[in-house]
Write a protein that holds these residues in place. Structure first.
Motif, PDB file in Angstrom:
ATOM      1  N   TRP A  72      -6.995   6.436  50.951  1.00  0.00           N
ATOM      2  CA  TRP A  72      -7.118   6.416  52.465  1.00  0.00           C
ATOM      3  C   TRP A  72      -5.845   6.624  52.766  1.00  0.00           C
ATOM      4  N   CYS A  73      -5.683   7.604  53.830  1.00  0.00           N
ATOM      5  CA  CYS A  73      -4.284   7.782  54.361  1.00  0.00           C
ATOM      6  C   CYS A  73      -4.329   7.410  55.959  1.00  0.00           C
ATOM      7  N   PHE A  74      -3.500   6.434  56.229  1.00  0.00           N
ATOM      8  CA  PHE A  74      -3.498   5.588  57.478  1.00  0.00           C
ATOM      9  C   PHE A  74      -3.110   6.730  58.620  1.00  0.00           C
ATOM     10  N   ASP A  75      -2.201   7.605  58.132  1.00  0.00           N
ATOM     11  CA  ASP A  75      -1.545   8.570  58.981  1.00  0.00           C
ATOM     12  C   ASP A  75      -2.525   9.641  59.451  1.00  0.00           C
ATOM     13  N   CYS A  76      -3.394  10.245  58.453  1.00  0.00           N
ATOM     14  CA  CYS A  76      -4.337  11.272  58.859  1.00  0.00           C
ATOM     15  C   CYS A  76      -5.727  10.587  59.180  1.00  0.00           C
ATOM     16  N   ASN A  77      -5.746   9.230  58.938  1.00  0.00           N
ATOM     17  CA  ASN A  77      -7.036   8.692  59.391  1.00  0.00           C
ATOM     18  C   ASN A  77      -8.191   9.294  58.539  1.00  0.00           C
ATOM     19  N   PRO A  88       2.794  10.917  47.653  1.00  0.00           N
ATOM     20  CA  PRO A  88       2.696  10.902  48.867  1.00  0.00           C
ATOM     21  C   PRO A  88       1.249  11.729  49.176  1.00  0.00           C
ATOM     22  N   CYS A  89       0.961  11.584  50.512  1.00  0.00           N
ATOM     23  CA  CYS A  89      -0.194  12.195  51.060  1.00  0.00           C
ATOM     24  C   CYS A  89      -0.089  13.745  51.017  1.00  0.00           C
ATOM     25  N   PRO A  90      -1.137  14.356  50.419  1.00  0.00           N
ATOM     26  CA  PRO A  90      -0.853  15.934  50.312  1.00  0.00           C
ATOM     27  C   PRO A  90      -1.004  16.951  51.576  1.00  0.00           C
ATOM     28  N   CYS A  91      -1.400  15.993  52.641  1.00  0.00           N
ATOM     29  CA  CYS A  91      -1.799  16.560  54.051  1.00  0.00           C
ATOM     30  C   CYS A  91      -0.490  16.291  54.795  1.00  0.00           C
ATOM     31  N   CYS A  92      -0.234  15.205  54.925  1.00  0.00           N
ATOM     32  CA  CYS A  92       0.876  14.723  55.786  1.00  0.00           C
ATOM     33  C   CYS A  92       2.406  14.470  55.291  1.00  0.00           C
ATOM     34  N   GLY A  93       2.339  14.334  53.914  1.00  0.00           N
ATOM     35  CA  GLY A  93       3.654  13.703  53.302  1.00  0.00           C
ATOM     36  C   GLY A  93       3.695  12.373  53.538  1.00  0.00           C
TER      37      GLY A  93
HETATM   38 ZN   LIG Z   1      -1.707  11.860  55.445  1.00  0.00          ZN
END
Ligand SMILES: [Zn+2]
Length: 113
Positions: A72-77, A88-93
């Motif tokens: 679960w990425c808190f930044d991408c929700n 790191p998150c593959p979507c937002c880093g």
């Molecule tokens: Zn993310």
């Protein structure tokens, strides 16, 4: 060794299943192992052969299905796929991630006679 105790509990689970479901031999075990489960597949294979000696699963084939990890990425929700636990998150880093998939190990099925 961690993998050894996994095999021991696997053997106990299979012995219980054999009593409950009335089979006497296990010929194949399929295990799903999550990318974040912290299980060394090679060590597990080695432990499996050793631990199953003299049991109902002696000589059984061990099939390992690797389960992809996710977090679960808190930044991408959102839930994102993750190759390694500390990536790191593959979507937002971003790095505010909580693993929510691929963290466990389960018996998928047994082939029995
Ligand atoms: Zn993310």
């Amino acid at each position: 060794m961690h993998e050894m105790s996994i095999c021991e509990s696997l053997r106990v689970s299979m012995e219980e299943a054999a009593r409950a479901q009335d089979f006497s031999r296990v010929t194949r075990v399929r295990l799903a192992i999550g990318a974040f489960a912290g299980v060394e597949v090679e060590a597990l294979r080695f432990g499996f052969d050793v631990v199953m000696q003299g049991s109902l699963a002696e000589g059984a084939e061990l099939v390992v299905l690797e389960e992809a990890g996710s977090a679960w990425c808190f930044d991408c929700n959102a839930t994102v796929p993750l190759a390694a636990r500390l990536d790191p998150c593959p979507c937002c880093g971003g790095e505010r991630l909580v693993p929510n998939g691929g963290t466990g190990m389960t018996i998928k099925d047994l082939e029995v006679v």
